[in-house]
Design a protein around this motif. Sequence first.
Motif, PDB file in Angstrom:
ATOM      1  N   ARG A  32       0.844  -1.184   0.000  1.00  0.00           N
ATOM      2  CA  ARG A  32       0.000   0.000   0.000  1.00  0.00           C
ATOM      3  C   ARG A  32       0.881   1.235   0.000  1.00  0.00           C
ATOM      4  O   ARG A  32       1.797   1.357   0.806  1.00  0.00           O
TER       5      ARG A  32
ATOM      6  N   ASP B 298      -2.986   6.146  -1.453  1.00  0.00           N
ATOM      7  CA  ASP B 298      -4.292   5.710  -1.922  1.00  0.00           C
ATOM      8  C   ASP B 298      -4.180   4.701  -3.053  1.00  0.00           C
ATOM      9  O   ASP B 298      -5.129   4.529  -3.832  1.00  0.00           O
TER      10      ASP B 298
ATOM     11  N   PRO C 210      -5.602   2.308  -8.335  1.00  0.00           N
ATOM     12  CA  PRO C 210      -6.346   3.094  -7.340  1.00  0.00           C
ATOM     13  C   PRO C 210      -7.059   2.154  -6.368  1.00  0.00           C
ATOM     14  O   PRO C 210      -7.777   1.245  -6.786  1.00  0.00           O
TER      15      PRO C 210
ATOM     16  N   ARG D 229     -12.238   2.917  -2.049  1.00  0.00           N
ATOM     17  CA  ARG D 229     -12.420   3.799  -0.889  1.00  0.00           C
ATOM     18  C   ARG D 229     -12.682   2.987   0.375  1.00  0.00           C
ATOM     19  O   ARG D 229     -12.218   3.332   1.460  1.00  0.00           O
TER      20      ARG D 229
ATOM     21  N   LEU E 136      -9.480   1.863   2.137  1.00  0.00           N
ATOM     22  CA  LEU E 136      -8.502   2.821   2.659  1.00  0.00           C
ATOM     23  C   LEU E 136      -8.564   2.868   4.163  1.00  0.00           C
ATOM     24  O   LEU E 136      -9.611   2.684   4.761  1.00  0.00           O
TER      25      LEU E 136
END
Length: 473
Positions: free
Chosen positions: A386, A389, A459, A462, A465
């Motif tokens: 990671r 983002d 990407p 969300r 994250l």
Amino acid sequence: MFKRPASIRARLLAWIGLPFTALALLALASSHLLLTRQINDTFDDMLLNAAKRLERRIYTVDGELHINMHYFSVSTLGSRGQGKIFYRIREVGGPMIAGFPGLGDAPGHLEKPRFFDVAYAGNDLRAVAFTFPFERSRQRTEIEVIVAESKEARYILANEFMLTLSGLMAVGGLLAITLALLAIYFAFAPLNAVGQALRQRSPNDLHPIKGEAPREIQPLIASINQLMQRIRRSIESTQQLNADVSHQLRTPISELRALTELSLKASQEPETRANLAEMRRIAEHASHTVQQLLKYAKTRSELLDDTRLEALDLTEICQLACTQTATGIYQKNQELAFDMAPGQAYQVLGDPIMLLWLIVNLIENASVHAGGQVPYRGSIDLALAREGDAVVLTVSDRGTGVSEATLSRLTERFYRDNPHAPGSGLGLAIVEQIATAHTATLHLANRPGGGFRVAVAFPALRESLPDAPSRAS
């Protein structure tokens, strides 16, 4: 060089602004002429009134003419203390009574008051001259009066009027331009809305544009919808062609490979076996090339339907890719290692089949080309990490690496940096297409300690994250 075309907004502003500017300049010029004439007429009237006041101050003493200047001074209402006054009073054909003797005579006869321009003592003057009868010792005589005023006050007043008028026109011009810009903005709002809707769409969303629109842009929307319909049909035809090619090529090549294998088992002659082995190699290469070509055709970004993408854990895709390639890797005396942080989520939005192809291509590319001219016997490292983002997939080896001059060409179709190893030259081109279709960033580089490294940054979803609220919250 091609000249950049002007925008419609700029053209409209030009068509509005240029005529307005021309009319404003014409209005200023006309106003200047009219104001100058009116000011000159007004000042001439005041100058004549001032001159006629002198007429009432002339008297005689013992037959000689005198002028009473004790309670009277020659001035005009418009001089405002900024101009200079010159005068001359004399008897026609006789001596001067008072004033400046060097002041020039009026041109022509003086049957009525005459205005004229004259220069005196370095001053540009406007003068009026007239004569009137006077009784002296019961004798009738003519008195000539000339009063001249410098033109500074006229110029100053005219300039003040023009400055005020110019300011008002400038404010009016700015207001008109502002209103024009607002009108243009609201007039183009429907077009901007259509453009914004198209920009927010997926590159593969070819559905017609719907919604109400002004009549003026309805033909444009209809043309765009027709174009998208033709593109959709073309893509469907391409997909159908890919399926037909897949069926028509893979079957005969597979049959050729099977027949070659049977012939090798049945033949004992060395020359025949050598030819059959070469045929088998060619058939395998053709089969691999056909498969790569089909993958390359299917991974074009415009063929990917974003609506069918799903949330995936790259960990599972990497494990599946390792399972599929492990046997071939170990047969070549190579090692395959997969590294990831335990308990970490690596969720991305993607197509599982394409992502599997991407990882398999990277592993096979390292397996085939890492050793350069000699077979590679080292480790192939697969890792997930990671970075902000992004979810970064890395495939690296400890081989010979590639020339820095050829790094930028590795993703070109059919380009092969290592001609000594088998391959179609499409592996990294397919990887780049799949990365582009998933809005991922592809980075190719040599490792500092030796070897080659490919990193693909996806990407992250969300929901995956850190500290991001889940869908259930």
